[in-house]
Design an enzyme around this catalytic site. Structure first.
Site, PDB file in Angstrom:
ATOM      1  N   SER A  10       0.840  -1.201   0.000  1.00 18.61           N
ATOM      2  CA  SER A  10       0.000   0.000   0.000  1.00 18.61           C
ATOM      3  C   SER A  10       0.872   1.247   0.000  1.00 18.61           C
ATOM      4  CB  SER A  10      -0.901   0.020   1.244  1.00 18.61           C
ATOM      5  OG  SER A  10      -1.417   1.328   1.411  1.00 18.61           O
ATOM      6  N   HIS A  35      -1.022  -1.395  -4.303  1.00 18.29           N
ATOM      7  CA  HIS A  35      -2.303  -1.121  -3.645  1.00 18.29           C
ATOM      8  C   HIS A  35      -2.450   0.388  -3.432  1.00 18.29           C
ATOM      9  CE1 HIS A  35      -5.765  -2.373  -1.140  1.00 18.29           C
ATOM     10  NE2 HIS A  35      -5.424  -1.358  -0.337  1.00 18.29           N
ATOM     11  N   ASP A  37      -4.827   3.304  -1.990  1.00 16.86           N
ATOM     12  CA  ASP A  37      -5.952   3.588  -1.099  1.00 16.86           C
ATOM     13  C   ASP A  37      -6.518   4.970  -1.394  1.00 16.86           C
ATOM     14  OD1 ASP A  37      -6.119   1.265   0.686  1.00 16.86           O
ATOM     15  OD2 ASP A  37      -4.088   1.833   1.292  1.00 16.86           O
ATOM     16  N   MET A  39      -9.307   7.675  -0.379  1.00 20.41           N
ATOM     17  CA  MET A  39     -10.192   8.037   0.742  1.00 20.41           C
ATOM     18  C   MET A  39     -10.756   9.437   0.546  1.00 20.41           C
ATOM     19  SD  MET A  39      -7.914   6.644   3.913  1.00 20.41           S
ATOM     20  CE  MET A  39      -7.049   5.070   3.829  1.00 20.41           C
ATOM     21  N   HIS A  68      -8.259   0.579  -4.124  1.00 20.22           N
ATOM     22  CA  HIS A  68      -9.203   0.350  -3.033  1.00 20.22           C
ATOM     23  C   HIS A  68      -9.942   1.659  -2.769  1.00 20.22           C
ATOM     24  CE1 HIS A  68      -9.583  -0.754   1.553  1.00 20.22           C
ATOM     25  NE2 HIS A  68     -10.763  -0.656   0.952  1.00 20.22           N
ATOM     26  N   MET A  70     -12.380   3.934  -0.960  1.00 16.54           N
ATOM     27  CA  MET A  70     -13.111   4.163   0.292  1.00 16.54           C
ATOM     28  C   MET A  70     -13.799   5.507   0.138  1.00 16.54           C
ATOM     29  SD  MET A  70     -10.088   2.708   2.728  1.00 16.54           S
ATOM     30  CE  MET A  70      -8.883   2.787   1.395  1.00 16.54           C
ATOM     31  N   MET A 139     -11.050  -6.464   5.241  1.00 15.21           N
ATOM     32  CA  MET A 139     -10.334  -5.468   6.046  1.00 15.21           C
ATOM     33  C   MET A 139     -10.070  -6.037   7.437  1.00 15.21           C
ATOM     34  SD  MET A 139      -9.981  -2.678   4.188  1.00 15.21           S
ATOM     35  CE  MET A 139      -9.182  -1.843   5.536  1.00 15.21           C
ATOM     36  N   PHE A 145      -6.785   4.470   8.001  1.00 15.61           N
ATOM     37  CA  PHE A 145      -5.406   4.831   8.333  1.00 15.61           C
ATOM     38  C   PHE A 145      -4.475   3.623   8.256  1.00 15.61           C
ATOM     39  CE2 PHE A 145      -8.289   7.699  10.474  1.00 15.61           C
ATOM     40  CZ  PHE A 145      -7.767   8.937  10.123  1.00 15.61           C
ATOM     41  N   GLY A 147      -1.028   1.648   9.662  1.00 18.87           N
ATOM     42  CA  GLY A 147      -0.378   1.496  10.956  1.00 18.87           C
ATOM     43  C   GLY A 147      -1.269   1.078  12.112  1.00 18.87           C
ATOM     44  N   ASP A 177      -6.251  -6.882   4.209  1.00 17.79           N
ATOM     45  CA  ASP A 177      -5.719  -5.515   4.234  1.00 17.79           C
ATOM     46  C   ASP A 177      -5.847  -4.914   5.628  1.00 17.79           C
ATOM     47  OD1 ASP A 177      -4.988  -2.897   3.667  1.00 17.79           O
ATOM     48  OD2 ASP A 177      -6.728  -2.468   2.391  1.00 17.79           O
ATOM     49  N   GLY A 178      -4.703  -4.601   6.227  1.00 16.05           N
ATOM     50  CA  GLY A 178      -4.708  -3.874   7.497  1.00 16.05           C
ATOM     51  C   GLY A 178      -3.907  -4.562   8.578  1.00 16.05           C
ATOM     52  N   GLY A 179      -2.803  -3.933   8.971  1.00 20.45           N
ATOM     53  CA  GLY A 179      -2.027  -4.450  10.107  1.00 20.45           C
ATOM     54  C   GLY A 179      -1.279  -5.740   9.835  1.00 20.45           C
ATOM     55  N   GLY A 199       1.222  -1.865   4.243  1.00 15.80           N
ATOM     56  CA  GLY A 199       1.805  -0.528   4.136  1.00 15.80           C
ATOM     57  C   GLY A 199       2.975  -0.386   5.085  1.00 15.80           C
ATOM     58  N   SER A 200       2.660  -0.265   6.385  1.00 16.99           N
ATOM     59  CA  SER A 200       3.704   0.021   7.386  1.00 16.99           C
ATOM     60  C   SER A 200       4.794  -1.026   7.413  1.00 16.99           C
ATOM     61  CB  SER A 200       3.088   0.091   8.783  1.00 16.99           C
ATOM     62  OG  SER A 200       1.893   0.776   8.759  1.00 16.99           O
TER      63      SER A 200
HETATM   64  C1  DX5 Z   1      -6.530   1.229   5.457  1.00 19.72           C
HETATM   65  C2  DX5 Z   1      -5.990   0.859   4.119  1.00 19.72           C
HETATM   66  C3  DX5 Z   1      -4.832  -0.086   4.143  1.00 19.72           C
HETATM   67  C4  DX5 Z   1      -3.653   0.417   4.914  1.00 19.72           C
HETATM   68  C5  DX5 Z   1      -2.653  -0.683   5.128  1.00 19.72           C
HETATM   69  O1  DX5 Z   1      -7.728   1.895   5.292  1.00 19.72           O
HETATM   70  O2  DX5 Z   1      -6.999   0.255   3.332  1.00 19.72           O
HETATM   71  O3  DX5 Z   1      -4.468  -0.430   2.826  1.00 19.72           O
HETATM   72  O4  DX5 Z   1      -3.018   1.479   4.291  1.00 19.72           O
HETATM   73  O5  DX5 Z   1      -1.630  -0.186   5.927  1.00 19.72           O
HETATM   74  P1  DX5 Z   1      -1.015  -1.064   7.104  1.00 19.72           P
HETATM   75  O6  DX5 Z   1      -0.392  -2.253   6.466  1.00 19.72           O
HETATM   76  O7  DX5 Z   1      -0.054  -0.135   7.723  1.00 19.72           O
HETATM   77  O8  DX5 Z   1      -2.146  -1.433   8.022  1.00 19.72           O
HETATM   78 ZN    ZN Z   2      -6.459  -0.650   1.347  1.00 22.44          ZN
END
Ligand code: DX5
Ligand code: ZN
Length: 220
Positions: A10, A35, A37, A39, A68, A70, A139, A145, A147, A177-179, A199-200
């Site tokens: 991401s 990926h 994102d 928003m 993605h 949102m 998700m 966000f 992280g 997706d996420g964490g 992402g992180s």
């Molecule tokens: C959150 C996003 C994710 C996010 C992933 O709304 O859809 O793609 O950026 O980032 P990490 O891997 O840091 O959770």
């Molecule tokens: Zn995403």
């Protein structure tokens, strides 16, 4: 659905002041997809980028743009993201009042259809549409966000979906997706995910060594 694990970094955790270079670096580091994102500050409490940025990134790589969305209402913007160069367009069922129409708009643009379920969104929301979609994005944090902490409770949804996919002989990719980190990525794979978004972990671990981090997520 292919059994090989794909990694979709991401760019939300990238340095936005040099986004183009970051995308090229991800490709060199072995990313399968990119990926992206999107928003809107309305569907989720954060704002990121729109089609103009994606259009500028498009010539820099041949990698699949895994977009993605949102944003809500989603329908009126799909064409712009398709024309900008998205390959997979994923939306949330809560962001449309007509899922069937949203799927049709994406398909008519020749793009792959993804639907995303937030941690508390039920499989029932999408079960009537499974024959028409290419990807389900589960998700494992509340969208908005990078992280945040991974929510293991969503793994049950992956297991259930994987069973349905096998039983009904569907061709649907399962993306999480996420964490996602080096410790939990294996449980996501075991539960049925074949695409991991991160992402992180990819941008921040091991001093930001993208290649190493992508490799570890693939092999762990
Ligand atoms: C959150 C996003 C994710 C996010 C992933 O709304 O859809 O793609 O950026 O980032 P990490 O891997 O840091 O959770
Ligand atoms: Zn995403």
């Amino acid at each position: 659905m292919s059994s090989a694990i794909k990694i979709s970094p991401s760019i939300l955790s990238a340095d936005f002041s040099k986004l183009g270079e970051e995308v090229v670096s991800l490709e060199r580091a072995g990313a399968d997809y990119i990926h992206i994102d999107v928003m809107d500050g309305h569907f989720v409490p954060n704002i990121t980028i729109g089609p103009e940025v994606i259009k500028k990134l498009r010539p820099l790589t041949k990698k699949v743009f895994d977009v993605h969305l949102m944003i809500s209402p989603v329908n009126k913007f799909i064409k712009d993201f398709a024309d900008a160069g998205a390959d997979i367009i994923t939306f949330h069922p809560e962001a449309t009042d007509n899922m069937s129409e949203t799927i049709k708009i994406i398909k008519d643009k020749g793009k792959k259809v993804g639907v995303s379920l937030k941690p508390n969104s039920k499989i029932e929301l999408i079960k009537d549409y499974l024959e028409r979609i290419d990807l389900i994005l589960i998700m494992s944090v509340e969208p908005g966000f990078a992280g945040q902490k991974f929510m293991p409770s969503v793994l049950n949804k992956l297991i259930e979906l994987k069973e349905i996919i096998i039983k009904r002989k569907l061709k649907i990719d399962l993306e999480i997706d996420g964490g996602i980190n080096f410790d939990n990525c294996n449980s996501a794979k075991k539960a049925g995910a074949n695409i991991l978004v991160s992402g992180s972990t990819i941008f921040k671990e091991n001093g930001g060594d993208l290649k190493k981090n992508i490799g570890l997520l693939r092999s762990n």
